[in-house]
Design a protein around this motif. Structure first.
Motif, mmCIF file in Angstrom:
data_model
loop_
_atom_site.group_PDB
_atom_site.id
_atom_site.type_symbol
_atom_site.label_atom_id
_atom_site.label_comp_id
_atom_site.label_asym_id
_atom_site.label_seq_id
_atom_site.Cartn_x
_atom_site.Cartn_y
_atom_site.Cartn_z
ATOM 1 N N VAL A 1 0.851 -1.198 0.000
ATOM 2 C CA VAL A 1 0.000 0.000 0.000
ATOM 3 C C VAL A 1 0.888 1.249 0.000
ATOM 4 O O VAL A 1 1.793 1.371 0.828
ATOM 5 N N ASP A 2 0.623 2.163 -0.922
ATOM 6 C CA ASP A 2 1.357 3.427 -0.942
ATOM 7 C C ASP A 2 0.700 4.445 -0.014
ATOM 8 O O ASP A 2 -0.533 4.460 0.128
ATOM 9 N N ALA B 1 6.787 7.487 0.289
ATOM 10 C CA ALA B 1 7.315 7.924 -1.012
ATOM 11 C C ALA B 1 6.723 9.251 -1.458
ATOM 12 O O ALA B 1 7.318 9.952 -2.273
ATOM 13 N N PHE B 2 5.535 9.600 -0.915
ATOM 14 C CA PHE B 2 4.829 10.786 -1.404
ATOM 15 C C PHE B 2 4.358 11.626 -0.207
ATOM 16 O O PHE B 2 3.770 11.074 0.732
ATOM 17 N N ALA B 3 4.575 12.929 -0.281
ATOM 18 C CA ALA B 3 4.129 13.784 0.836
ATOM 19 C C ALA B 3 3.900 15.212 0.354
ATOM 20 O O ALA B 3 4.490 15.661 -0.631
ATOM 21 N N GLY B 4 3.013 15.892 1.068
ATOM 22 C CA GLY B 4 2.738 17.301 0.782
ATOM 23 C C GLY B 4 2.859 18.118 2.061
ATOM 24 O O GLY B 4 2.477 17.654 3.144
ATOM 25 N N VAL C 1 8.491 13.686 -3.510
ATOM 26 C CA VAL C 1 8.355 12.331 -4.074
ATOM 27 C C VAL C 1 9.734 11.682 -4.048
ATOM 28 O O VAL C 1 10.702 12.251 -4.569
ATOM 29 N N LYS C 2 9.801 10.518 -3.431
ATOM 30 C CA LYS C 2 11.053 9.766 -3.390
ATOM 31 C C LYS C 2 11.483 9.491 -4.835
ATOM 32 O O LYS C 2 10.658 9.086 -5.656
ATOM 33 N N GLN C 3 12.773 9.714 -5.091
ATOM 34 C CA GLN C 3 13.212 9.747 -6.488
ATOM 35 C C GLN C 3 12.822 8.504 -7.300
ATOM 36 O O GLN C 3 12.377 8.620 -8.435
ATOM 37 N N ASP C 4 12.952 7.334 -6.674
ATOM 38 C CA ASP C 4 12.680 6.128 -7.468
ATOM 39 C C ASP C 4 11.186 5.834 -7.616
ATOM 40 O O ASP C 4 10.809 4.812 -8.192
ATOM 41 N N ILE D 1 3.520 8.968 -10.338
ATOM 42 C CA ILE D 1 2.698 10.186 -10.367
ATOM 43 C C ILE D 1 2.852 10.841 -11.752
ATOM 44 O O ILE D 1 3.965 11.175 -12.166
ATOM 45 N N ASP D 2 1.721 11.048 -12.426
ATOM 46 C CA ASP D 2 1.774 11.697 -13.747
ATOM 47 C C ASP D 2 1.971 13.196 -13.591
ATOM 48 O O ASP D 2 1.593 13.775 -12.563
#
Ligand SMILES: Cc1ncc(COP(=O)(O)O)c(C=O)c1O
Length: 401
Positions: free
Chosen positions: A205-206, A228-231, A249-252, A257-258
């Motif tokens: 789960v992301d 991996a993703f945060a705001g 966003v974690k580089q890999d 994310i488009d």
């Protein structure tokens, strides 16, 4: 904890209790006379020096217009500012993109997350922020996914929070994506992000992390959280001018994310394509190096967070023993920060009691609803709050309870 981390913590705890130090910090801000402000959760004040820097940049950008912005800001200075932010966060510059607020950052991540198929499930909780909840619910219509909504137990504990997510993962094998709020705006509860992230990874789960209230008041290293993703925004506990936030966003994981709305100005693996298009508040962005320098000079999130938690402890310790007051936020040091909510048990109408705090005691705070644990009043000290202000609050609570 390493010995270096223990030394930082000991230093921060000692600093937190040093009223003379915080009096000197408070003197850096211009304050409008009025009630005692216990609603520093909305946004932070800029210090006089930050405000002066902002005003200078505003005047300069107004004078130089596109001649500066197109030739220097867009090409070089914006990149230097991004690198400065990345260095503060200890991540790569390619992992951050500046935006206009936390909501914009989180909505872009939710809207553009491309790994969902119809029939997949996404997860939110009662403690997530309203605009995050509604963006996740919007995925049901736009992507044909099912939205799973959980409510957290009250009173919450480290184990109950983790168990709520573990149960959700086990019970919903089609879960792909979840929102997680590092510090909930409703009660100030701090989520055990790292532990939840580790359980989420086991189930594939992301997580999209809402860090709006975390940056500047919690001492954490972003890459250690395993999300991996945060705001985030920069106007709350960093004290930047209003109108700034960023996406991480974690580089890999950038390919998940488009680019926002098919923005083709950047390569598909360039995080800058995730920031919704629009002319930003350039003078505010130019002020960031000053904001970060001041943040570091005060002692960073370790010292700022320790001070806010210390002020919180001062009133909560008293309030826990008051008949007629229920403090909703737990005392486990892993689960709280400076923000804490309570309710008057003998009075059904918390907004009315918030009004009485103001009218009868000169205390400004806000009522909060939405969490499963019910309506409450949120108390948020700030960097200008003194131990005397907290004593006024406890006196008010005692007499109204
Ligand atoms: C937990 C949380 N998430 C998101 C936001 C939205 O932040 P912004 O106003 O920067 O969009 C807030 C604002 O208070 C918040 O408390």
């Amino acid at each position: 904890m390493t010995s270096a981390q223990t030394a930082v913590t000991d230093y921060a705890i000692a600093r937190a209790q040093d009223e003379a130090f915080w009096q000197a910090i408070a003197a850096r801000y211009d304050i409008e006379p009025g009630p005692i402000n216990f609603e520093h959760g909305y946004f932070g004040r800029m210090s006089r020096e930050v405000l002066k820097t902002y005003e200078q940049h505003l005047a300069y950008v107004n004078r130089s217009n596109a001649v500066y912005v197109r030739q220097r800001f867009d090409t070089e200075d914006s990149e230097t500012i991004r690198a400065d932010l990345a260095s503060l966060l200890e991540v790569r510059p390619q992992e951050v993109a500046l935006t206009r607020c936390a909501s914009e950052s989180l909505q872009s991540l939710i809207r553009n997350y491309n790994a969902l198929q119809p029939g997949d499930q996404v997860l939110i909780s009662d403690l997530d922020y309203n605009s995050v909840q509604s963006a996740m619910r919007w995925l049901a219509k736009s992507r044909g996914v099912e939205v799973i909504e959980i409510t957290h137990k009250h009173p919450a504990s480290y184990d109950s929070l983790l168990a709520a997510y573990r149960d959700a993962f086990a019970g919903h094998p089609r879960l792909k994506l979840m929102a997680l709020t590092h510090v909930t705006h409703r009660t100030g509860l701090v989520m055990p992000v790292q532990a939840i992230a580790s359980a989420a990874t086991e189930h594939g789960v992301d997580i999209i992390l809402d860090g709006a209230h975390a940056l500047g008041q919690l001492d954490f290293k972003l890459s250690d959280l395993d999300v991996a993703f945060a705001g985030f925004n920069l106007q709350k506990w960093m004290g930047a001018p209003l109108s700034l936030g960023f996406i991480y966003v974690k580089q890999d994981r950038i390919s998940a994310i488009d680019p926002d709305m098919g923005d083709t100005r950047y390569a598909p693996d360039d995080i800058l394509g995730l920031a919704p298009y629009g002319t930003p508040n350039i003078p505010a962005l130019m002020t960031l190096p000053k904001v970060f320098a001041e943040h570091r000079e005060i002692g960073g999130s370790a010292v700022k967070g320790a001070r806010l938690a210390y002020l919180r402890d001062l009133w909560v310790r008293e309030a826990r023993n008051m008949d007629g007051i229920e403090v909703l936020t737990p005392d486990d040091p892993r689960l709280y920060c400076g923000i804490t909510s309570f309710r008057f048990q003998g009075h059904a109408d918390q907004p009315l009691m918030t009004r009485r705090l103001l009218d009868e005691h000169g205390i400004f705070a806000v009522p909060r609803v939405g969490s499963a644990c019910g309506p409450c009043i949120r108390i948020t000290p700030g960097f200008i709050t003194s131990a005397d202000d907290v004593a006024r609050l406890t006196h008010a609570l005692r007499s109204l309870a």
